[in-house]
Design a protein around this motif. Structure first.
Motif, PDB file in Angstrom:
ATOM      1  N   PRO A 103       0.074   8.491  48.343  1.00 21.77           N
ATOM      2  CA  PRO A 103      -0.495   9.830  48.193  1.00 21.77           C
ATOM      3  C   PRO A 103      -0.404  10.292  46.738  1.00 21.77           C
ATOM      4  N   PRO A 104      -1.264  11.208  46.309  1.00 17.09           N
ATOM      5  CA  PRO A 104      -2.205  11.959  47.129  1.00 17.09           C
ATOM      6  C   PRO A 104      -3.546  11.272  47.370  1.00 17.09           C
ATOM      7  N   ASP A 105      -3.919  10.288  46.537  1.00 17.59           N
ATOM      8  CA  ASP A 105      -5.215   9.654  46.738  1.00 17.59           C
ATOM      9  C   ASP A 105      -5.193   8.733  47.948  1.00 17.59           C
ATOM     10  N   GLY A 106      -4.087   8.007  48.141  1.00 23.16           N
ATOM     11  CA  GLY A 106      -3.956   7.196  49.338  1.00 23.16           C
ATOM     12  C   GLY A 106      -3.705   8.075  50.550  1.00 23.16           C
ATOM     13  N   ASP A 107      -4.331   7.730  51.661  1.00 23.81           N
ATOM     14  CA  ASP A 107      -4.262   8.575  52.855  1.00 23.81           C
ATOM     15  C   ASP A 107      -4.070   7.678  54.083  1.00 23.81           C
ATOM     16  N   MET A 108      -2.910   7.816  54.749  1.00 22.84           N
ATOM     17  CA  MET A 108      -2.596   6.935  55.868  1.00 22.84           C
ATOM     18  C   MET A 108      -3.532   7.152  57.054  1.00 22.84           C
ATOM     19  N   GLY A 109      -3.867   8.388  57.341  1.00 24.90           N
ATOM     20  CA  GLY A 109      -4.777   8.644  58.447  1.00 24.90           C
ATOM     21  C   GLY A 109      -6.132   8.000  58.221  1.00 24.90           C
ATOM     22  N   ALA A 110      -6.649   8.132  56.986  1.00 21.66           N
ATOM     23  CA  ALA A 110      -7.932   7.516  56.649  1.00 21.66           C
ATOM     24  C   ALA A 110      -7.828   6.000  56.691  1.00 21.66           C
ATOM     25  N   TYR A 111      -6.697   5.468  56.239  1.00 18.96           N
ATOM     26  CA  TYR A 111      -6.491   4.023  56.237  1.00 18.96           C
ATOM     27  C   TYR A 111      -6.514   3.469  57.666  1.00 18.96           C
ATOM     28  N   MET A 112      -5.810   4.137  58.571  1.00 21.81           N
ATOM     29  CA  MET A 112      -5.790   3.682  59.960  1.00 21.81           C
ATOM     30  C   MET A 112      -7.188   3.744  60.583  1.00 21.81           C
ATOM     31  N   VAL A 129       5.980   5.295  53.104  1.00 26.82           N
ATOM     32  CA  VAL A 129       6.659   6.170  54.058  1.00 26.82           C
ATOM     33  C   VAL A 129       6.203   7.609  53.869  1.00 26.82           C
ATOM     34  N   LEU A 130       6.049   8.022  52.617  1.00 23.67           N
ATOM     35  CA  LEU A 130       5.559   9.377  52.359  1.00 23.67           C
ATOM     36  C   LEU A 130       4.149   9.558  52.928  1.00 23.67           C
ATOM     37  N   ALA A 131       3.316   8.530  52.808  1.00 23.00           N
ATOM     38  CA  ALA A 131       1.968   8.616  53.368  1.00 23.00           C
ATOM     39  C   ALA A 131       2.019   8.775  54.882  1.00 23.00           C
ATOM     40  N   HIS A 132       2.913   8.042  55.541  1.00 22.09           N
ATOM     41  CA  HIS A 132       3.090   8.212  56.987  1.00 22.09           C
ATOM     42  C   HIS A 132       3.541   9.638  57.308  1.00 22.09           C
ATOM     43  N   LEU A 133       4.469  10.165  56.532  1.00 22.45           N
ATOM     44  CA  LEU A 133       4.976  11.511  56.781  1.00 22.45           C
ATOM     45  C   LEU A 133       3.876  12.556  56.618  1.00 22.45           C
ATOM     46  N   TYR A 134       3.048  12.410  55.600  1.00 25.10           N
ATOM     47  CA  TYR A 134       1.943  13.354  55.422  1.00 25.10           C
ATOM     48  C   TYR A 134       0.990  13.316  56.612  1.00 25.10           C
ATOM     49  N   ASP A 135       0.739  12.110  57.119  1.00 28.00           N
ATOM     50  CA  ASP A 135      -0.139  11.979  58.278  1.00 28.00           C
ATOM     51  C   ASP A 135       0.508  12.608  59.508  1.00 28.00           C
ATOM     52  N   LEU A 136       1.795  12.359  59.707  1.00 32.58           N
ATOM     53  CA  LEU A 136       2.510  12.954  60.843  1.00 32.58           C
ATOM     54  C   LEU A 136       2.567  14.475  60.728  1.00 32.58           C
ATOM     55  N   ARG A 137       2.719  14.962  59.513  1.00 31.09           N
ATOM     56  CA  ARG A 137       2.713  16.422  59.311  1.00 31.09           C
ATOM     57  C   ARG A 137       1.351  17.004  59.652  1.00 31.09           C
ATOM     58  N   ARG A 144      -0.608  15.978  61.787  1.00 30.66           N
ATOM     59  CA  ARG A 144      -0.736  15.954  63.248  1.00 30.66           C
ATOM     60  C   ARG A 144       0.284  16.864  63.933  1.00 30.66           C
ATOM     61  N   GLY A 145       1.079  17.596  63.148  1.00 28.85           N
ATOM     62  CA  GLY A 145       2.023  18.558  63.700  1.00 28.85           C
ATOM     63  C   GLY A 145       3.291  17.966  64.274  1.00 28.85           C
ATOM     64  N   LEU A 146       3.626  16.717  63.891  1.00 25.62           N
ATOM     65  CA  LEU A 146       4.780  16.050  64.481  1.00 25.62           C
ATOM     66  C   LEU A 146       6.041  16.161  63.632  1.00 25.62           C
ATOM     67  N   VAL A 147       5.900  16.334  62.319  1.00 31.36           N
ATOM     68  CA  VAL A 147       7.061  16.469  61.441  1.00 31.36           C
ATOM     69  C   VAL A 147       6.821  17.637  60.486  1.00 31.36           C
ATOM     70  N   ALA A 148       7.906  18.058  59.843  1.00 28.74           N
ATOM     71  CA  ALA A 148       7.822  19.145  58.873  1.00 28.74           C
ATOM     72  C   ALA A 148       8.691  18.813  57.670  1.00 28.74           C
ATOM     73  N   GLU A 149       8.307  19.332  56.525  1.00 22.62           N
ATOM     74  CA  GLU A 149       9.018  19.099  55.277  1.00 22.62           C
ATOM     75  C   GLU A 149       9.858  20.315  54.940  1.00 22.62           C
ATOM     76  N   GLN A 150      11.070  20.058  54.473  1.00 22.86           N
ATOM     77  CA  GLN A 150      11.954  21.153  54.070  1.00 22.86           C
ATOM     78  C   GLN A 150      12.676  20.719  52.795  1.00 22.86           C
ATOM     79  N   GLY A 151      12.114  21.131  51.654  1.00 22.99           N
ATOM     80  CA  GLY A 151      12.662  20.677  50.387  1.00 22.99           C
ATOM     81  C   GLY A 151      12.446  19.188  50.228  1.00 22.99           C
ATOM     82  N   ALA A 152      13.537  18.460  49.976  1.00 29.09           N
ATOM     83  CA  ALA A 152      13.450  17.005  49.795  1.00 29.09           C
ATOM     84  C   ALA A 152      13.633  16.253  51.100  1.00 29.09           C
TER      85      ALA A 152
END
Length: 287
Positions: free
Chosen positions: A177-186, A263-271, A273-281
């Motif tokens: 990320p930000p140009d790489g996108d896991m959802g688009a890749y899948m 892993v960050l790309a997976h997290l952005y995709d999961l976020r 989709r409403g499955l995970v959330a980011e809190q600081g680091a």
């Protein structure tokens, strides 16, 4: 594959010749593979001419051997794929076509090949648009994910697909990320799974002789990684480096930055989709 010399043309099939660039690294494997497509004595296309390296350009010129170059096609704008397009276009008078130009914002460390900021195609190919010559037709297939502008090129006459860095013959693609996108890749992998290509010729690694089987495995691998992330976050909130340490045991230290980006790309995709959330680091399961 490690024994294949650089600069030596290898005929893969009557219409396709591969020339390996001398840019081997932890991220490019044995180097970037450029492809010359066309019949002997006829006009040709050059796919991903690679880095601006004099020896590689000389090897491509020797393989082209004065034949008209109908087009120089670019799968994406990484520095190991597109810079040689400029001197090759100047020497052959041919247009550079394919992936759209893009100037990324530099958010975070880049683990994959740096962007070619001078890449400026003469024509951007839309999904389904084709370039043709004597006995060959190459059709663009939009496959965003590794980069937002990534294209594959389908050779209609032999059911071959030039897969760039979307599907490689030696490792999974880095999604940064930000140009790489896991959802688009899948989604792009799912698109390839619905095709019936005979063989893939990737930017790095050997030809893929059972492409659908490999794509199914890649989809399963990414879904497995997603499941690992959700299980780890189910235990406790965690930062990305901690997750990578548990998910990639024994990984070559040179590849740890790439693992963190994936892993960050997976997290952005999961976020998304409403499955995970980011809190600081740190990251956690969404409430």
């Amino acid at each position: 594959m490690a024994d294949i010399p650089t600069g030596i043309p290898i005929v893969l099939e009557p219409l396709v010749t591969r020339v390996l660039a001398p840019n081997a690294s932890a991220y490019t494997y044995t180097g970037t593979q450029s492809y010359v497509v066309g019949e002997p004595g006829g006009d040709v296309a050059v796919i991903d001419p690679g880095p601006d390296d004099p020896a590689h350009l000389a090897a491509l010129a020797a393989e082209i051997a004065g034949r008209p170059v109908r087009a120089i096609l670019i799968t994406h704008h990484h520095r190991d794929h597109s810079p040689a397009s400029r001197p090759l276009a100047a020497s052959t008078g041919s247009p550079v076509v394919g992936a759209a130009p893009f100037a990324p914002d530099d958010h975070g460390a880049r683990a994959d090949a740096a962007f070619d900021r001078d890449y400026a195609p003469d024509r951007v190919l839309a999904d389904g648009e084709a370039v043709a010559g004597q006995g060959w037709t190459l059709t663009a297939l939009a496959t965003p994910g590794h980069t937002s502008n990534h294209l594959c090129f389908a050779l209609a006459e032999t059911a071959a697909l030039f897969s760039g860095d979307h599907v490689m013959g030696w490792a999974t693609s880095v999604i940064s990320p930000p140009d790489g996108d896991m959802g688009a890749y899948m989604a792009s992998l799912e698109r390839l799974l619905g095709r019936d290509d005979r063989v893939y010729y990737p930017g790095h690694g050997e030809a893929v002789e059972s492409p659908r089987r490999l794509v199914r495995g890649m989809l399963g691998h990414r879904k497995q990684r997603e499941g690992q992330i959700l299980r780890l976050l189910g235990e406790a909130e965690q930062p990305v480096p901690a997750m990578v340490g548990r998910m990639y045991v024994g990984l070559d230290p040179r590849l740890l930055p790439a693992a963190e980006r994936s892993v960050l790309a997976h997290l952005y995709d999961l976020r998304q989709r409403g499955l995970v959330a980011e809190q600081g680091a740190t990251w956690r399961i969404a409430a």
